[in-house]
Scaffold this motif. Structure first.
Motif, mmCIF file in Angstrom:
data_model
loop_
_atom_site.group_PDB
_atom_site.id
_atom_site.type_symbol
_atom_site.label_atom_id
_atom_site.label_comp_id
_atom_site.label_asym_id
_atom_site.label_seq_id
_atom_site.Cartn_x
_atom_site.Cartn_y
_atom_site.Cartn_z
ATOM 1 N N GLY A 1 32.744 36.894 28.399
ATOM 2 C CA GLY A 1 31.633 36.451 28.424
ATOM 3 C C GLY A 1 31.307 37.167 27.002
ATOM 4 N N VAL A 2 30.117 37.835 25.848
ATOM 5 C CA VAL A 2 29.890 37.851 24.689
ATOM 6 C C VAL A 2 28.537 38.791 25.327
ATOM 7 C CG1 VAL A 2 28.962 38.277 22.656
ATOM 8 C CG2 VAL A 2 30.507 36.306 23.435
ATOM 9 N N PRO A 3 28.556 40.667 25.055
ATOM 10 C CA PRO A 3 27.795 41.105 25.504
ATOM 11 C C PRO A 3 26.321 41.065 25.042
ATOM 12 C CG PRO A 3 29.561 42.840 25.545
ATOM 13 C CD PRO A 3 30.328 41.273 24.862
ATOM 14 N N ALA A 4 25.275 41.420 25.546
ATOM 15 C CA ALA A 4 24.134 40.896 25.361
ATOM 16 C C ALA A 4 23.466 41.470 23.802
ATOM 17 C CB ALA A 4 22.869 41.930 26.308
ATOM 18 N N VAL A 5 24.471 42.134 23.539
ATOM 19 C CA VAL A 5 23.768 43.397 22.538
ATOM 20 C C VAL A 5 24.996 42.892 20.519
ATOM 21 C CG1 VAL A 5 22.955 45.571 23.456
ATOM 22 C CG2 VAL A 5 25.468 45.028 22.607
ATOM 23 N N LEU A 6 25.576 42.209 21.513
ATOM 24 C CA LEU A 6 26.443 41.216 20.336
ATOM 25 C C LEU A 6 25.846 39.991 19.953
ATOM 26 C CD1 LEU A 6 30.059 42.803 20.486
ATOM 27 C CD2 LEU A 6 28.333 44.081 19.104
ATOM 28 N N LEU B 1 37.063 42.859 25.737
ATOM 29 C CA LEU B 1 37.850 41.460 26.514
ATOM 30 C C LEU B 1 38.267 41.498 27.786
ATOM 31 C CD1 LEU B 1 40.261 40.789 23.310
ATOM 32 C CD2 LEU B 1 38.643 39.372 23.697
ATOM 33 N N GLU B 2 38.580 42.763 27.846
ATOM 34 C CA GLU B 2 39.102 43.003 29.666
ATOM 35 C C GLU B 2 38.002 43.423 30.586
ATOM 36 O OE1 GLU B 2 42.553 45.856 30.190
ATOM 37 O OE2 GLU B 2 43.328 44.975 28.222
ATOM 38 N N ASN B 3 36.948 43.775 31.030
ATOM 39 C CA ASN B 3 36.281 44.316 31.489
ATOM 40 C C ASN B 3 34.848 42.873 31.170
ATOM 41 O OD1 ASN B 3 35.382 46.882 32.360
ATOM 42 N ND2 ASN B 3 36.503 46.764 29.902
ATOM 43 N N TYR B 4 34.631 41.498 29.888
ATOM 44 C CA TYR B 4 33.769 40.956 30.117
ATOM 45 C C TYR B 4 34.864 39.556 30.967
ATOM 46 C CZ TYR B 4 29.833 43.210 28.776
ATOM 47 O OH TYR B 4 28.350 43.618 28.575
ATOM 48 N N GLN B 5 36.151 39.578 30.295
ATOM 49 C CA GLN B 5 36.489 38.052 30.886
ATOM 50 C C GLN B 5 36.520 37.969 32.738
ATOM 51 O OE1 GLN B 5 40.823 38.589 33.114
ATOM 52 N NE2 GLN B 5 40.799 41.339 32.141
ATOM 53 N N ARG B 6 36.840 36.358 32.370
ATOM 54 C CA ARG B 6 36.359 35.212 33.228
ATOM 55 C C ARG B 6 37.519 35.490 34.156
ATOM 56 N NH1 ARG B 6 30.805 32.887 31.092
ATOM 57 N NH2 ARG B 6 29.714 34.802 30.706
ATOM 58 N N GLU B 7 37.784 34.310 34.828
ATOM 59 C CA GLU B 7 38.491 34.084 36.183
ATOM 60 C C GLU B 7 38.653 32.369 35.331
ATOM 61 O OE1 GLU B 7 40.744 33.521 40.362
ATOM 62 O OE2 GLU B 7 37.885 32.727 40.181
ATOM 63 N N ASP C 1 47.372 38.955 26.714
ATOM 64 C CA ASP C 1 47.669 37.639 27.375
ATOM 65 C C ASP C 1 46.047 36.565 27.480
ATOM 66 O OD1 ASP C 1 50.131 38.288 28.683
ATOM 67 O OD2 ASP C 1 49.683 39.021 30.080
ATOM 68 N N LEU C 2 44.813 37.708 27.492
ATOM 69 C CA LEU C 2 44.032 36.771 26.951
ATOM 70 C C LEU C 2 43.910 35.936 25.876
ATOM 71 C CD1 LEU C 2 41.188 39.485 29.173
ATOM 72 C CD2 LEU C 2 41.768 36.822 29.678
ATOM 73 N N GLY C 3 44.350 37.606 24.862
ATOM 74 C CA GLY C 3 43.792 36.863 23.308
ATOM 75 C C GLY C 3 45.383 35.519 22.943
ATOM 76 N N GLU C 4 45.890 35.317 23.724
ATOM 77 C CA GLU C 4 47.085 34.886 23.495
ATOM 78 C C GLU C 4 46.628 33.388 23.524
ATOM 79 O OE1 GLU C 4 50.902 37.374 21.527
ATOM 80 O OE2 GLU C 4 50.218 36.790 24.039
ATOM 81 N N ALA C 5 46.429 33.478 24.877
ATOM 82 C CA ALA C 5 45.638 32.210 25.173
ATOM 83 C C ALA C 5 44.746 31.503 25.348
ATOM 84 C CB ALA C 5 45.033 32.790 26.950
ATOM 85 N N LEU C 6 44.002 32.186 24.135
ATOM 86 C CA LEU C 6 42.776 31.464 23.424
ATOM 87 C C LEU C 6 43.037 31.284 22.200
ATOM 88 C CD1 LEU C 6 40.024 34.116 24.274
ATOM 89 C CD2 LEU C 6 39.822 32.231 24.985
ATOM 90 N N GLY C 7 44.067 31.019 21.477
ATOM 91 C CA GLY C 7 44.792 31.010 20.200
ATOM 92 C C GLY C 7 44.026 32.088 19.258
#
Length: 432
Positions: free
Chosen positions: A416-421, A405-411, A145-151
């Motif tokens: 969010g992109v993990p700092a090391v990436l 995607l799931e652990n760094y998702q925002r409302e 759902d997150l990925g599809e909503a982002l297109g």
């Protein structure tokens, strides 16, 4: 593959070990011994007949030269009978050998004593948990759902060209997938000493037989029209690099890593994880493979390899747990396996993201991969011994993308992109 002499000398050990895998599997020992006895008898009959033929063939000339017609006829008949025996014994030998090979190639590896006995994943033993499961202040969405909503995650377009269980990633998610793979490779090569390798994605059937995918699990892989096979994991290609080799002892351990696409038919997973990227026919993975000398080194290497995979999860700050798999949930070629499971907020549970296995000499016997110690005063001509092999995911790239995607998702639906990436993403901090 197994040592037939060891089975003959200690059949109860093999019965007990295989019964720990599945009730009644140990009965296969009796079949092995029966086929082995038939093979050895056929070989004996063949060798005795060949000896008789050779001996009588030499006497035929003498009998003929001496004019002893009766002796000549008798010897000629015995040679003819020996030839028939050789032919029949040869056919019996081939049949017994084929039956024995088919039986042994279909039997799983022996679990180590320390592996808990059980039927399925419910009987696996948790070893540790790292990190606190992500608690979001809003109802979590799943990665699809997150990925599809982002297109940026498109299952519909993929289905048009390839069918179900494929995906098209675009824009920042495609770059995130590449960033994850590059980061994993940089850590495993730069810090953990694995040698980066670019192996073939298409292999011959004997390569799959060597690592245990064939003949038992052919339906789980894709075969091409010319008899080649797409790799289900680069473990196949990497492990087969030592096929039919005798390695020098001082070259071990040998550690290799590769980032490749992997192809699986998922024949046994109908109805499971049909939505999203958890179970695709094509996915990317960074694989780790180690070649070592013996069991002592192998078990040490298993702990090391598992820590190498855990390092990635910890630096991505993803909550996970380590599971020791039971006998019934362990892979076909493994003697001991750790699974790493990452937390997925949308499922409120942990899901496998890496599996690290010690295989002993199981694969090496199938591939005839050996090593030889350096000559010494006590042992000037050391005999080659079978290597021991290990493999693990360091990590499954697609499932790591899912976890990020799931652990760094925002409302608001951004990620969010993990700092090391972030350095691999051109400094990008938020996907949206």
């Amino acid at each position: 593959m197994f040592d037939l002499r060891a089975i003959r000398e200690n059949p109860d050990h093999f019965r007990k070990a295989w019964n720990r895998r599945a009730s009644g599997l140990g009965d296969k020992v009796d079949d092995i011994l029966a086929h082995d006895a038939a093979l050895r008898q056929a070989l004996t009959d063949k060798q005795e007949a060949e000896s008789a033929r050779n001996a009588n063939s030499k006497l035929i000339g003498k009998a003929k030269a001496s004019g002893n017609e009766a002796e000549f006829e008798r010897l000629r008949d015995e040679v003819a009978e020996a030839k028939k025996t050789i032919e029949v014994a040869g056919e019996q030998e081939e049949a017994a050998r084929n039956e024995l090979d088919d039986l042994i190639l279909g039997l799983p590896n022996l679990p180590l004593e320390e592996v808990p006995e059980g039927k399925d994943e419910a009987d696996n033993a948790e070893q540790k948990k790292v990190g606190t499961p992500t608690a979001l202040a809003f109802a979590p969405k799943d990665h699809a759902d997150l990925g599809e909503a982002l297109g940026m995650m498109d299952f519909e377009t993929a289905a048009k060209m390839s069918g179900s269980r494929f995906v098209v990633l675009r824009h920042q998610l495609s770059r995130l997938e590449r960033a994850l793979a590059n980061y994993m490779l940089d850590v495993q090569t730069g810090e953990h000493g694995y040698q980066e390798t670019s192996p073939p994605f298409l292999v011959r059937p004997d390569a799959l037989e060597g690592t245990g995918q064939l003949p038992k699990f052919g339906e789980d892989s894709f075969e091409t029209t010319d008899g080649m096979w797409l790799i289900a994991t680069s473990e196949i290609s990497l492990t087969n690099t030592v096929r039919e080799e005798i390695l020098e002892g001082d070259s071990l351990p040998r550690r290799m890593t590769a980032h490749t696409p992997c192809f699986r038919s998922e024949a046994g997973s109908a109805g499971r994880d049909t939505k999203g990227m958890i179970r695709l026919h094509q996915f990317n993975k960074v694989e780790l493979v180690s070649i070592v000398k013996d069991e002592a080194e192998g078990l040490e290497e298993l702990e090391r390899m598992t820590r190498c995979a855990e390092t990635i999860l910890e630096r991505l700050e993803l909550p996970y747990r380590r599971m020791l798999l039971c006998t019934g949930d362990m892979g076909f070629g493994a003697r001991k396996t750790y699974d790493l499971e990452v937390w997925l907020p949308s499922q409120d549970t942990y899901r496998e993201i890496s599996s690290c296995s010690y295989c002993g000499d199981f694969q090496a016997r199938r591939m005839n991969a050996r090593w030889r110690a350096a000559p010494s005063a006590d042992n000037p001509k050391p005999k080659p011994e079978f290597v021991h092999t290990l493999n693990g995911s360091g990590l499954a790239v697609g499932r790591t993308l899912v976890a990020v995607l799931e652990n760094y998702q925002r409302e608001d639906g951004t990620i969010g992109v993990p700092a090391v990436l972030q350095p691999y993403m051109g400094g990008l901090e938020v996907i949206g």
